[in-house]
Design a protein around this motif. Structure first.
Motif, PDB file in Angstrom:
ATOM      1  N   UNK A  79       0.856  -1.195  -0.004  1.00  0.00           N
ATOM      2  CA  UNK A  79       0.015   0.080  -0.005  1.00  0.00           C
ATOM      3  C   UNK A  79       0.865   1.190  -0.115  1.00  0.00           C
ATOM      4  N   UNK A  80       0.678   2.127  -0.858  1.00  0.00           N
ATOM      5  CA  UNK A  80       1.329   3.533  -1.178  1.00  0.00           C
ATOM      6  C   UNK A  80       0.541   4.454  -0.560  1.00  0.00           C
ATOM      7  N   UNK A  81       0.863   5.259   0.313  1.00  0.00           N
ATOM      8  CA  UNK A  81       0.033   6.073   1.243  1.00  0.00           C
ATOM      9  C   UNK A  81       0.827   7.291   1.568  1.00  0.00           C
ATOM     10  N   UNK A  87       5.094   4.520   7.412  1.00  0.00           N
ATOM     11  CA  UNK A  87       6.351   4.963   7.506  1.00  0.00           C
ATOM     12  C   UNK A  87       6.770   5.363   5.999  1.00  0.00           C
ATOM     13  N   UNK A  88       7.513   6.344   5.483  1.00  0.00           N
ATOM     14  CA  UNK A  88       7.553   6.777   4.060  1.00  0.00           C
ATOM     15  C   UNK A  88       6.689   6.442   3.266  1.00  0.00           C
ATOM     16  N   UNK A  89       5.264   6.335   3.558  1.00  0.00           N
ATOM     17  CA  UNK A  89       4.391   6.105   2.580  1.00  0.00           C
ATOM     18  C   UNK A  89       4.133   4.741   1.904  1.00  0.00           C
ATOM     19  N   UNK A  90       4.820   3.801   2.449  1.00  0.00           N
ATOM     20  CA  UNK A  90       4.717   2.545   2.006  1.00  0.00           C
ATOM     21  C   UNK A  90       4.569   1.281   2.877  1.00  0.00           C
ATOM     22  N   UNK A  92       3.278  -2.987   3.878  1.00  0.00           N
ATOM     23  CA  UNK A  92       2.748  -3.993   3.639  1.00  0.00           C
ATOM     24  C   UNK A  92       0.976  -3.869   3.554  1.00  0.00           C
ATOM     25  N   UNK A  93       0.561  -4.463   2.475  1.00  0.00           N
ATOM     26  CA  UNK A  93      -1.068  -4.481   2.410  1.00  0.00           C
ATOM     27  C   UNK A  93      -1.634  -5.093   3.742  1.00  0.00           C
TER      28      UNK A  93
END
Length: 118
Positions: A79-81, A87-90, A92-93
């Protein structure tokens, strides 16, 4: 942000068009992400997943809103957030800190003219 309206998914497809892609709306219900995240990961594809910030009430508030929502990008098993808790926008889903939230809508990113889109 200048080319898309966060509340108008057709503008997202328009922004993807120069890359030969578009959004396909996936029929969803209001289950929490945790109940089907494994199924999405198994599809090994690219999705935009929208979910409510908190459990939506059955009636709007005095402004007419039910509640706010968020959108994340799911690519394969990541997941990219752009905001916490990742943390850092990435992350595990399966370990995403908001998998307990209720689904608002899901889109799959597909090639323009995908057979199910015509």
């Amino acid at each position: 942000m200048r080319v898309i309206n966060s509340q108008a998914p057709h503008t997202w497809s328009e922004a993807l068009a120069p890359y030969g892609m578009q959004l396909a709306y996936c029929n969803t219900d209001h289950r929490r992400l945790e109940y089907y995240i494994d199924e999405l990961v198994e599809l090994d594809d690219l999705f935009l997943v929208c979910f409510y910030s908190y459990d939506p009430p059955s009636d709007p508030d005095f402004t007419g809103r039910l509640c706010t929502s968020h959108i994340v990008t799911l690519l394969r098993d990541r997941i990219y957030y752009t905001a916490p808790p990742c943390a850092r926008g990435v992350c595990s889903a399966r370990d995403y800190g908001r998998n307990h939230r209720q689904t608002k809508r899901i889109f799959r990113v597909v090639p323009v003219g995908h057979p199910r889109m015509v």
